[in-house]
Scaffold this motif. Sequence first.
Motif, mmCIF file in Angstrom:
data_model
loop_
_atom_site.group_PDB
_atom_site.id
_atom_site.type_symbol
_atom_site.label_atom_id
_atom_site.label_comp_id
_atom_site.label_asym_id
_atom_site.label_seq_id
_atom_site.Cartn_x
_atom_site.Cartn_y
_atom_site.Cartn_z
ATOM 1 N N GLN A 168 0.832 -1.204 0.000
ATOM 2 C CA GLN A 168 0.000 0.000 0.000
ATOM 3 C C GLN A 168 0.868 1.255 0.000
ATOM 4 O O GLN A 168 0.567 2.225 -0.714
ATOM 5 C CB GLN A 168 -0.921 -0.011 1.218
ATOM 6 N N ASP A 169 1.953 1.238 0.798
ATOM 7 C CA ASP A 169 2.846 2.398 0.842
ATOM 8 C C ASP A 169 3.511 2.628 -0.506
ATOM 9 O O ASP A 169 3.655 3.771 -0.957
ATOM 10 C CB ASP A 169 3.917 2.196 1.916
ATOM 11 N N LEU A 170 3.913 1.535 -1.152
ATOM 12 C CA LEU A 170 4.539 1.665 -2.465
ATOM 13 C C LEU A 170 3.542 2.191 -3.492
ATOM 14 O O LEU A 170 3.876 2.994 -4.370
ATOM 15 C CB LEU A 170 5.097 0.313 -2.917
ATOM 16 N N SER A 171 2.294 1.739 -3.386
ATOM 17 C CA SER A 171 1.259 2.173 -4.328
ATOM 18 C C SER A 171 0.942 3.656 -4.155
ATOM 19 O O SER A 171 0.555 4.339 -5.117
ATOM 20 C CB SER A 171 -0.006 1.338 -4.126
ATOM 21 N N ALA A 172 1.096 4.153 -2.919
ATOM 22 C CA ALA A 172 0.768 5.547 -2.634
ATOM 23 C C ALA A 172 1.796 6.524 -3.178
ATOM 24 O O ALA A 172 1.541 7.734 -3.242
ATOM 25 C CB ALA A 172 0.626 5.752 -1.125
ATOM 26 N N ILE A 173 2.974 6.018 -3.569
ATOM 27 C CA ILE A 173 4.001 6.904 -4.126
ATOM 28 C C ILE A 173 3.524 7.422 -5.483
ATOM 29 O O ILE A 173 3.218 6.636 -6.384
ATOM 30 C CB ILE A 173 5.338 6.161 -4.268
ATOM 31 N N SER A 174 3.456 8.699 -5.601
ATOM 32 C CA SER A 174 2.851 9.305 -6.804
ATOM 33 C C SER A 174 3.651 9.022 -8.064
ATOM 34 O O SER A 174 4.879 9.079 -8.067
ATOM 35 C CB SER A 174 2.746 10.828 -6.616
ATOM 36 N N ASP A 175 2.952 8.687 -9.107
ATOM 37 C CA ASP A 175 3.521 8.506 -10.450
ATOM 38 C C ASP A 175 4.580 7.416 -10.518
ATOM 39 O O ASP A 175 5.402 7.398 -11.443
ATOM 40 C CB ASP A 175 4.131 9.821 -10.960
ATOM 41 N N GLY A 176 4.619 6.518 -9.534
ATOM 42 C CA GLY A 176 5.583 5.432 -9.560
ATOM 43 C C GLY A 176 7.012 5.875 -9.410
ATOM 44 O O GLY A 176 7.934 5.159 -9.782
ATOM 45 N N GLN A 177 7.275 7.085 -8.859
ATOM 46 C CA GLN A 177 8.638 7.567 -8.674
ATOM 47 C C GLN A 177 9.200 7.013 -7.378
ATOM 48 O O GLN A 177 8.468 6.672 -6.450
ATOM 49 C CB GLN A 177 8.666 9.095 -8.640
#
Length: 396
Positions: free
Chosen positions: A288-297
């Motif tokens: 979930q934390d990784l998914s929340a990173i905007s634009d996959g940066q």
Amino acid sequence: MAASILQRCLSPVQTFTKCVNYRLIARRCLLSPAYTDPAVWEQRSRDAQDLAQLATLMDRTYERKFPVSSLVIARFIDNLSSKEEVDQAQYYLYKFRHSPNCWYLRDWTVHSWIRHCLKYGARDKALYTLKNKVQFGLFPDDFTFNLLIDSFIKDKDFKGACSLVEEVMLQESFERVSTQILSLYALSQYLATKPELSLQEERSVGASLMLAGLKQENSAGFSARLLGLALIGKVELTRGIHAVFHEMPLIWTSGYLGRALAVMDAVCDFRDVKLSEEVLDHVEKILQDLSAISDGQNVTDAPLEEEDELETQKLPEYINRFKELKERLVSLDKMDSRSLESLVSALTQQTLVACEDADISEYQRTVNDWETERRQLIQRERETKEKNQKECLSKQ
């Protein structure tokens, strides 16, 4: 009637016995006194030396640009008798490491150094020299690591114990089952305190969990592998694969989150093994934390390489696959309500005692081998001195 009265009288005794047994088992989840007893080590033949004379000898030898022999530094370490002398010995270990003879530091000298640090309350010195192995050249064996890790655990210094487990991981020294169990115990206890970990710490803890649990074909081992791979996968997707394997004994191939999911898939088909529900929740939180990173940066502003970009694009696939596998685990009753800490504690109580006898027997053989090698070196030293004396006399 008499039987009923007797049963009521015995009931409190049985309850008390159960409590006592439980407490004994809970207390006996670490290394026993027989394992940590220094008697085998201290029964060796002693080579009593004056530390001041040895220090003077080493100082003069270094001043003349000559190498100090491994026997001299070994005698110095073996004759330590106080914490102050331990502090002094650290300097001479450093000097030996930076001398031409640095490759000849004996295994028994490393073991003796750790034993003396534990004996004289200088455990911080032992940890410091191990963490700075480039400067001191200390690479203990598994038995020595066990003694030091156990000491930290019994004092509830789980962060210090994890620092040692990281050194075990970097040396890839998880061959002994006892070392695997002690390492998993230290890691699970430390994680139970809910520490705030940096990405660097998550990488170290993740690699330690994965490698320590790799040979444990049980619920604790698989749960540790899953969490370890997920933590490494988090670092991979935020900093790139090069940040993962740099100075670490990890494979260079991308896809650590995929390997974490492969562990879940394997458990679905593995008999008598379950995954900790707490660990699964932790993995879900990472995704979930990784998914929340905007634009996959990534977390930093530095651009990712092509292979890292491809791995980042797989994140939605990983999240969907995780949900499918979790549902499958639930349907197969493959989720354990116990935490990783509880699973490892149970494994420790069940397994550690059985490992000790083999470890102690092997340690006794190792000490005997060390003594044989030490006597051979002393004999060679004696012969060399006699030869040099004869040459001097012949020249005169």
